[in-house]
Design a protein around this motif. Sequence first.
Motif, short mmCIF file in Angstrom:
data_model
loop_
_atom_site.label_atom_id
_atom_site.label_comp_id
_atom_site.label_asym_id
_atom_site.label_seq_id
_atom_site.Cartn_x
_atom_site.Cartn_y
_atom_site.Cartn_z
N TYR A 34 0.79 3.93 -3.60
CA TYR A 34 0.01 3.48 -2.59
C TYR A 34 0.78 3.06 -1.46
N ASP A 36 2.92 4.38 -0.31
CA ASP A 36 3.51 5.20 0.98
C ASP A 36 2.46 5.15 1.50
N HIS A 37 0.79 4.70 1.42
CA HIS A 37 0.18 4.57 1.82
C HIS A 37 0.06 3.59 3.10
N GLY A 38 0.80 3.03 2.97
CA GLY A 38 0.88 1.35 3.75
C GLY A 38 -0.08 -0.16 3.15
N TYR A 39 -0.30 -0.16 1.32
CA TYR A 39 0.07 -0.81 0.78
C TYR A 39 0.65 -1.40 0.95
N LEU A 40 1.27 -2.92 0.27
CA LEU A 40 1.86 -4.30 1.59
C LEU A 40 2.10 -4.97 -0.64
#
Length: 64
Positions: A34, A36-40
């Motif tokens: 997650y 890696d897919h832009g979630y902080l």
Amino acid sequence: MATYYTLAVRENGTWGAQFGDYDRETVAEEKIDYADHGYLARDLKIIRTGDNQTDIDAAIAAMN
């Protein structure tokens, strides 16, 4: 009752259960995916509960 780990993800200000497993490392890998897919990081949390849906729902509700 077995220990169950759930990846909670905050979207639009609300926490929700997105992925769960009995193995914490498996959930930790999903958390990395997650991220890696832009979630902080502040929007991702691994929680530990019992393995029934009622326990998971209660823990998520307490976060909101």
